[in-house]
Design an enzyme around this catalytic site. Structure first.
Site, mmCIF file in Angstrom:
data_model
loop_
_atom_site.group_PDB
_atom_site.id
_atom_site.type_symbol
_atom_site.label_atom_id
_atom_site.label_comp_id
_atom_site.label_asym_id
_atom_site.label_seq_id
_atom_site.Cartn_x
_atom_site.Cartn_y
_atom_site.Cartn_z
ATOM 1 C CB SER A 190 27.024 19.201 1.841
ATOM 2 O OG SER A 190 25.942 20.058 2.117
ATOM 3 C CB CYS A 242 25.577 12.854 -7.393
ATOM 4 S SG CYS A 242 24.634 14.302 -6.895
ATOM 5 C CG ASN A 302 21.685 11.799 -7.579
ATOM 6 O OD1 ASN A 302 20.874 11.835 -8.508
ATOM 7 N ND2 ASN A 302 21.763 12.771 -6.695
ATOM 8 C CB CYS A 349 17.857 13.669 -5.087
ATOM 9 S SG CYS A 349 17.873 13.692 -3.280
ATOM 10 C CD GLU A 358 20.323 15.531 -7.774
ATOM 11 O OE1 GLU A 358 21.116 15.946 -6.912
ATOM 12 O OE2 GLU A 358 19.358 14.789 -7.510
ATOM 13 N N GLY A 360 19.065 21.455 -0.438
ATOM 14 C CA GLY A 360 18.511 21.542 0.915
ATOM 15 C C GLY A 360 19.357 22.378 1.848
#
Length: 970
Positions: free
Chosen positions: A162, A179, A383, A385, A387, A571
């Site tokens: 994004s 990230c 980060n 989330c 990953e 997402g």
């Protein structure tokens, strides 16, 4: 040598153009940078495009009106008319891109009005930077690069993360990374700087994580002689800061991660922090406060803007396994200041995750064993989330491929095209680091020195189903492992080729041997994958070739990038690409709702399902029958003609045949050895899961070699759950056999001239009305009349007709529970807050009406099975663990005995018997099961703060399929 630098409408309307509209003029990069072509530069081959034709010229375009409404009061919160998209793009994808990614103030000439402008804004910047920094052999190669990227983006083959769409090619700072990992030391200056740096990152549309373990615990002394506050106290300030900032210019919430090492003396306080706050949320919700995501009262609760993770070592996990003690160490001296029982501490972690889904877990030694840059420092955090895992004060830009775009008409995976696409995408991602801006000097220096990338994919769940493989099966895991290995092997091979053109990353020389060792580990893991399926063998053969070539080139040239791949939640960009499934996740449900051009939505069976049935050998007539069954029931259990051995192909994350928790863990374990980073994924567990089961998931994650793991137990956080109650359990005991039965065809039983009734006034989303319900002398509901104020004659007339239809059906014997199951959760405007203490939120007036009728006229067990309770009952559940009054509780054994012995209830409505033969041996399934399957994990998710749609999980975050808003990173 390079040192690591430290620093303290939902609906949309469309009108198709009579002819192809002229392409809007794209914004050109300011000034043409110097071109630096070289004979050693990249020669770029065509994959998708045709020489002499621009990708846009081969697409049919149309103009659409994008109108988004506020779910609370029906007001328009976004409107842009005549935006241009390919006809192949869904309404959802067009809505999300227009509202999230188009730049410029709406209604001004600067506002983007076409997908062409958006893609050109990004791609032309990438091409110009590639030319300036010497990536291409010639201008012709640069043009092919531009056209191929454009083709893949406009055809939804992949998407950048994004921040690229937010920032690249605009006047904003060119932040491209999603990230970030920060660092904080045990000084007040560093702690205050942490707050500042997070704010800058959130402003650019990204998320950040950091490890707080350097901060002294509350059990240690300050130099002045006082007692330290401890890291948890400083988390409050950071949480408050994050709660006031919306990422990317009010497009999504700030996303953050805080990590604490398992040997920190404040670890128990850290572990239990969010569980205590969740208790507060439940109490406040039941008192009538708005505690949904984005609710006006949620800000009164702390620590809600971060994901929490515990960093565990192998020493600690072995102590858990062996049942021994473990030492907690002072931050200032390293001495052991407290000894605890390792298993007891581990169970505290599992108990907190059972209560509120936090903390997640990160496996420190595994993470650092796959670290390509250990000479530059350890990996301490991730980060938001989980990953991206790398050095402190670094960042990573992401891009994800849509795997379904590589499934051929012959239902095989196109490895060759996949390899070519990755070559181009990795090149573009590396180019972006050359021009990118960074929020702090330290992050900029370190990211340019190590050039971490995060290529990944989405739609794995759909791909596995489409090829006839179960998500939790050896075949599914093997194909996933092969594709992931091929992706990362190709990415590193291209990285080695880039090193020959523009040089290896600055920190490579210092870490050359360590980097090469990790590459050999990846290659060895690839060689260990075994498959008997010809299609899998082909993908594995391609992967083996990529690792072999890449390591050979790397030994000669080095590598351009310290890291290459992660599996992100995808997402918003997953919705942009019209993916059925996000990241590495399985499908949520077999039946979904599809938005329609012109507004509204329709319920459809996933198109992957008929494709999978054809792959499995079913004939068209069988496919149609099975699809029709799924459309009605929401699952495949007892579908006509479907073989038992094929059931697992259609297993989903939620519903009738939910994938077991360890099925998620095993899939993660299959793909983890082929990733530079980790996997953003949540392991779903049923509400009935125990603390011990969560502890076992966390323990098995360590045993299977994962780097990080997060869990989510249904209904562990505030939300309105759909549950199968006691009555459903009774239904499960009922078998339907082929026999002669009597079908009762009801006749109308009219209400007496004088009958009891009650009138309820209500307000839903600001719309006021009255409901009058009349009943038979025995108390059964017989009629409903609705009167809406200030809603216009049309809506009032429709509601009058609806009331009459419902009333007549009730008098003919249609059970009220049938209406409740069909009309609750129906969503349309007006919707939102109500003035009813028992029903604080309603998704529509119809949703409210039938919830109110259920509370007034249905017995407790019936409505409880549908998840409908009074405020008093919800409060009782918090205190006792049960919604039922104490005297009404019945044991499971008593229920089962009752179900076996109870006679069939007689109808209270006069009926005319007709003799029929029934040959359908399928079990009866309640409509609540279908609703649970349809809603999937969203049944327990928060409402979107923007449009009011129930959100769905994407990794550790939630994403709204209605408007693309996320609760965290994308």
């Amino acid at each position: 040598m390079t040192e690591v630098v430290q620093s303290g409408s939902e609906g949309a309307t469309a009108s198709k153009s009579a002819s192809k509209p002229a392409a809007p003029k794209a914004a050109k990069p300011a000034g043409r940078p110097a071109q630096a072509f070289s004979p050693n530069g990249l020669a770029v081959d065509r994959i998708y495009t045709t020489a002499g034709a621009h990708p846009y010229d081969e697409i049919e375009w149309e103009r659409r009106d994008i109108v988004m409404t506020n779910w609370r009061d029906g007001s328009i919160n976004f409107e842009q008319r005549a935006v241009e998209f390919p006809t192949s793009w869904s309404v959802n994808a067009a809505n999300i891109v227009t509202t999230k990614y188009f730049r410029g103030a709406v209604g001004t000439p600067q506002r983007e009005t076409s997908l062409r402008q958006l893609i050109d804004r990004v791609v032309l910047k990438y091409r110009a930077a590639g030319e300036e920094h010497g990536y291409f052999r010639s201008a012709a190669d640069a043009e092919v690069f531009e056209h191929e990227l454009t083709w893949m983006l406009v055809h939804q083959v992949f998407s950048f993360n994004s921040p690229v769409w937010f920032n690249v090619g605009t006047t904003s700072p060119q932040q491209v990374s999603a990230c970030f990992i920060l660092a904080v030391d045990d000084t007040m200056d560093s702690i205050l700087n942490w707050y500042r740096e997070e704010g800058l990152i959130f402003k650019g549309g990204s998320g950040a994580g950091l490890n707080l373990s350097r901060i002294r615990s509350s059990k240690e002394l300050l130099h002045s002689g006082g007692t330290a506050s401890g890291p948890v106290s400083f988390m409050r300030g950071a949480d408050a800061s994050a709660g006031t900032i919306k990422s990317g210019g009010a497009t999504r919430r700030a996303a953050k991660m805080v990590v604490l090492d398992i040997d920190h003396p404040d670890i128990v306080e850290f572990v239990e922090t969010k569980a205590r706050e969740e208790d507060k949320i439940r109490v406040l919700r039941d008192a009538g406060f708005d505690m949904d995501l984005g609710g006006v009262d949620i800000t009164s609760v702390q620590y809600q803007n971060a994901n929490n993770s515990v960093r565990v070592s192998d020493d600690f996990m072995r102590a858990v396994e062996e049942g021994t003690e473990f030492g907690l160490r002072a931050r200032s001296t390293g001495e052991t200041i407290e000894t605890v029982d390792a298993k007891d501490l581990f169970n505290k972690v599992a108990k907190a995750a059972w209560e509120c889904a936090d903390p997640g877990i990160q496996y420190d030694d595994t993470i650092n064993d796959w670290h390509t840059n250990p000479e530059s420092g350890r990996i301490n955090a991730s980060n938001p989330c989980s990953e991206y895992m790398s050095l402190d004060n670094t960042s990573c830009n992401l891009a994800s491929l849509n795997l379904m775009k590589f499934l051929t008409d012959e239902d095989t995976f196109d490895s060759e095209k996949f390899v070519k696409a990755i070559e181009l995408i990795i090149t573009a991602m590396d180019i972006s680091i050359c021009f990118a801006d960074f929020p702090t000097e330290a992050i900029g220096v370190n990211t340019r020195a190590y050039r971490q990338l995060g290529i990944g994919y989405a739609n794995l769940g759909a791909l596995l189903m489409a090829t006839g493989r179960g998500y939790d099966s050896e075949g599914g895991r093997t194909l996933a492992a092969a594709i992931t290995s091929l992706m990362t092997g190709t990415a590193y091979r291209r990285s080695a080729e880039l090193a020959a053109v523009v040089g290896p990353y600055d920190g490579f020389a210092r870490n050359a041997e360590a980097h090469a060792r990790v590459m050999r580990k990846h290659a060895a893991a690839n060689d260990a994958v075994r498959s008997v399926h010809p299609a899998d063998k082909s993908v594995l053969a391609f992967a083996t070739e990529q690792w072999s070539k890449g390591n050979e080139l790397g030994a000669k040239n080095g590598w351009r990038n310290a890291q290459a791949s992660v599996l992100a939640p995808t997402g918003t960009i997953g919705l942009m690409m019209d993916c059925d499934t996000t990241g590495i996740e399985p499908d949520l449900a077999l039946v979904k709702f599809k938005k329609l051009v012109g507004g509204g939505s329709m319920q459809i069976v996933n198109q992957t399902v008929p494709r999978a049935l054809r792959v499995l050998g079913y004939q068209q007539e069988q496919v149609e029958a099975i699809v029709e069954y799924i459309a009605e029931h929401g699952h495949v259990q007892d579908a006509p003609g479907l073989k038992l051995e094929h059931y697992d192909v259609f297993d989903c994350a939620m519903g009738q045949r939910a994938i077991k928790p360890m099925g998620h863990v095993r899939m993660m374990a299959a793909t983890q050895p082929f990733l530079s980073g980790a996997i953003s994924k949540t392991v779903n567990l049923p509400e009935t899961a125990t603390v011990e089961e969560i502890a076992d998931v966390y323990f098995q994650g360590w045993k299977l070699g994962l780097k990080a793991l997060a869990v989510y137990r249904d209904n562990c956080k505030v939300g309105q759950p759909l549950s199968a109650g006691k009555s459903a359990k009774v239904d499960e005991k009922v078998e339907t056999a082929t026999s002669k039965v009597v079908e009762y065809r009801p006749i109308r039983k009219r209400l007496p001239k004088s009958r009891p009734s009650q009138t309820v006034s209500f307000a839903v989303g600001g719309a006021e009305g009255y409901m009058t319900a009349g009943s038979y002398p025995d108390g059964g509901l017989g009629e409903v009349f609705l009167k809406l104020g200030k809603q216009g004659s049309t809506l009032a007339g429709v509601m009058d007709a609806f009331s009459i239809a419902v009333s007549i059906a009730l008098q003919h014997g249609v059970p009220l529970e049938t209406y409740v199951s069909k009309f609750t959760n129906m969503r349309f405007e007006p919707a939102g807050m109500t003035d009813d203490s028992d029903i604080r939120m309603a998704q529509s007036i119809v949703d409210y009406i039938f919830r109110r009728l259920a509370l007034d006229y249905l017995d407790f067990d019936t409505r409880s099975s549908m998840g409908i309770h009074t405020a008093e009952e919800r409060a009782r559940e918090l205190e006792t663990g049960s919604y039922a009054p104490i005297e009404d509780e019945v044991s499971e054994d008593e229920l089962e005995s009752l179900a076996q012995s109870a006679p069939v209830a007689e109808s209270k409505i006069e009926s005319k018997p007709v003799e029929l033969k029934l040959t359908d041996s399928s079990k009866a399934h309640s409509s609540t099961e279908l609703m649970e399957s349809l809603l999937g994990s969203s049944a327990d998710a928060p409402l979107c703060m923007n449009c009011g749609t129930k959100m769905q999980r994407a990794g550790s975050c939630f994403v709204c399929e209605g408007c693309g808003s996320t609760s965290g990173c994308s």
